[in-house]
Motif scaffolding. Sequence first.
Motif, short mmCIF file in Angstrom:
data_model
loop_
_atom_site.label_atom_id
_atom_site.label_comp_id
_atom_site.label_asym_id
_atom_site.label_seq_id
_atom_site.Cartn_x
_atom_site.Cartn_y
_atom_site.Cartn_z
N GLN A 86 0.83 -1.21 0.00
CA GLN A 86 0.00 0.00 0.00
C GLN A 86 0.87 1.26 0.00
OE1 GLN A 86 -0.71 -2.56 2.34
NE2 GLN A 86 -2.22 -3.41 0.94
N ARG A 87 1.98 1.21 0.72
CA ARG A 87 2.89 2.36 0.75
C ARG A 87 3.35 2.70 -0.67
NH1 ARG A 87 6.40 0.72 4.37
NH2 ARG A 87 7.69 -0.43 2.91
N GLU A 88 3.79 1.68 -1.39
CA GLU A 88 4.26 1.88 -2.75
C GLU A 88 3.14 2.38 -3.66
OE1 GLU A 88 6.06 -1.84 -3.84
OE2 GLU A 88 7.71 -1.56 -2.42
N GLN A 89 1.95 1.83 -3.50
CA GLN A 89 0.83 2.21 -4.36
C GLN A 89 0.33 3.62 -4.06
OE1 GLN A 89 -1.56 -1.26 -3.40
NE2 GLN A 89 -1.25 -2.09 -5.45
N LEU A 90 0.23 3.98 -2.78
CA LEU A 90 -0.22 5.33 -2.42
C LEU A 90 0.79 6.37 -2.92
CD1 LEU A 90 -1.56 4.65 1.17
CD2 LEU A 90 -2.93 5.24 -0.83
N ALA A 91 2.06 6.10 -2.71
CA ALA A 91 3.09 7.02 -3.20
C ALA A 91 3.02 7.13 -4.72
CB ALA A 91 4.48 6.57 -2.74
N GLU A 92 2.81 6.00 -5.39
CA GLU A 92 2.72 6.00 -6.85
C GLU A 92 1.57 6.88 -7.34
OE1 GLU A 92 2.53 2.87 -10.61
OE2 GLU A 92 2.17 2.11 -8.60
N ILE A 94 0.23 9.47 -5.83
CA ILE A 94 0.59 10.87 -5.58
C ILE A 94 1.61 11.34 -6.61
CG2 ILE A 94 1.70 12.43 -3.92
CD1 ILE A 94 0.41 10.57 -1.69
N ILE A 95 2.59 10.50 -6.91
CA ILE A 95 3.63 10.85 -7.89
C ILE A 95 3.03 10.97 -9.29
CG2 ILE A 95 5.71 9.98 -9.03
CD1 ILE A 95 6.41 8.70 -6.20
N ILE A 96 2.16 10.04 -9.67
CA ILE A 96 1.52 10.10 -10.99
C ILE A 96 0.68 11.38 -11.10
CG2 ILE A 96 -0.29 9.08 -12.45
CD1 ILE A 96 0.68 6.31 -11.43
N ALA A 97 -0.08 11.69 -10.06
CA ALA A 97 -0.93 12.89 -10.09
C ALA A 97 -0.07 14.14 -10.28
CB ALA A 97 -1.75 12.99 -8.81
N GLY A 98 1.00 14.24 -9.52
CA GLY A 98 1.90 15.39 -9.66
C GLY A 98 2.53 15.46 -11.03
N SER A 99 2.90 14.30 -11.54
CA SER A 99 3.53 14.23 -12.87
C SER A 99 2.55 14.66 -13.96
CB SER A 99 4.02 12.80 -13.12
OG SER A 99 4.50 12.65 -14.42
N LEU A 100 1.30 14.20 -13.87
CA LEU A 100 0.30 14.58 -14.86
C LEU A 100 0.03 16.09 -14.85
CD1 LEU A 100 -2.18 11.59 -14.51
CD2 LEU A 100 -0.75 12.11 -16.49
N LYS A 101 0.21 16.70 -13.69
CA LYS A 101 0.03 18.15 -13.59
C LYS A 101 1.30 18.90 -14.01
CE LYS A 101 -2.89 20.34 -12.03
NZ LYS A 101 -4.07 21.06 -12.54
N GLU A 108 10.30 10.81 -9.56
CA GLU A 108 10.65 11.64 -8.40
C GLU A 108 9.65 11.38 -7.28
OE1 GLU A 108 10.85 16.42 -7.34
OE2 GLU A 108 10.41 15.79 -9.38
N ASP A 109 10.16 10.89 -6.13
CA ASP A 109 9.28 10.62 -4.99
C ASP A 109 9.02 11.92 -4.23
OD1 ASP A 109 7.87 9.82 -2.79
OD2 ASP A 109 9.22 8.19 -2.24
N ILE A 110 7.90 12.53 -4.54
CA ILE A 110 7.55 13.82 -3.92
C ILE A 110 6.91 13.64 -2.55
CG2 ILE A 110 7.41 15.14 -6.06
CD1 ILE A 110 4.36 14.67 -6.04
N THR A 111 6.77 12.40 -2.07
CA THR A 111 6.16 12.14 -0.75
C THR A 111 7.22 11.97 0.33
OG1 THR A 111 6.15 9.72 -0.93
CG2 THR A 111 4.27 10.90 -1.88
N GLU A 112 8.42 11.66 -0.06
CA GLU A 112 9.47 11.22 0.87
C GLU A 112 9.75 12.21 2.01
OE1 GLU A 112 13.58 8.81 0.27
OE2 GLU A 112 13.25 10.52 -1.05
N GLU A 113 9.71 13.48 1.70
CA GLU A 113 10.05 14.51 2.70
C GLU A 113 9.16 14.45 3.94
OE1 GLU A 113 10.29 19.40 2.88
OE2 GLU A 113 10.18 18.39 0.93
N TRP A 114 7.89 14.07 3.77
CA TRP A 114 6.94 14.08 4.89
C TRP A 114 6.46 12.69 5.30
CZ3 TRP A 114 5.84 16.92 0.30
CH2 TRP A 114 6.29 18.24 0.34
N ARG A 115 6.78 11.68 4.53
CA ARG A 115 6.17 10.35 4.69
C ARG A 115 6.81 9.56 5.83
NH1 ARG A 115 7.84 6.00 1.71
NH2 ARG A 115 8.64 7.37 0.09
N ASP A 116 5.96 9.05 6.74
CA ASP A 116 6.39 8.15 7.80
C ASP A 116 6.04 6.69 7.50
OD1 ASP A 116 7.30 10.30 9.32
OD2 ASP A 116 5.43 10.47 10.44
#
Length: 117
Positions: A86-92, A94-101, A108-116
Amino acid sequence: MNLKENKEIKEILENVKIGMIDYIEPGETEYTESDVEKCISLMDNFLSEISISDSRENGMQSVKKVVVELNKLNEACEYELIETDQREQLAEIIIIAGSLKGYNDKNEDITEEWRDW
């Protein structure tokens, strides 16, 4: 651009939900279907927000918000809600959404900075 209707994102999110629900063992698991629904709702809200964002700065605020909210939800579930798959899928998602925008590269893992999780 309504990212909630993106076929790839919808498929991944459905897999997240199924995976979380399949893992539930009453009396054994520290989360319920209600927690799974909260997770899916957080992701739906994120997808709605980032869909209408008009800058990378606004988009990244949405990313930070959903990651922090998922951290809190996972903590409330004794860190059992978001497992490796689930961690990999949720991050994916978020990353896809950011990439499409156009806010980040697809690698680029844009979740890493805040992700626990």
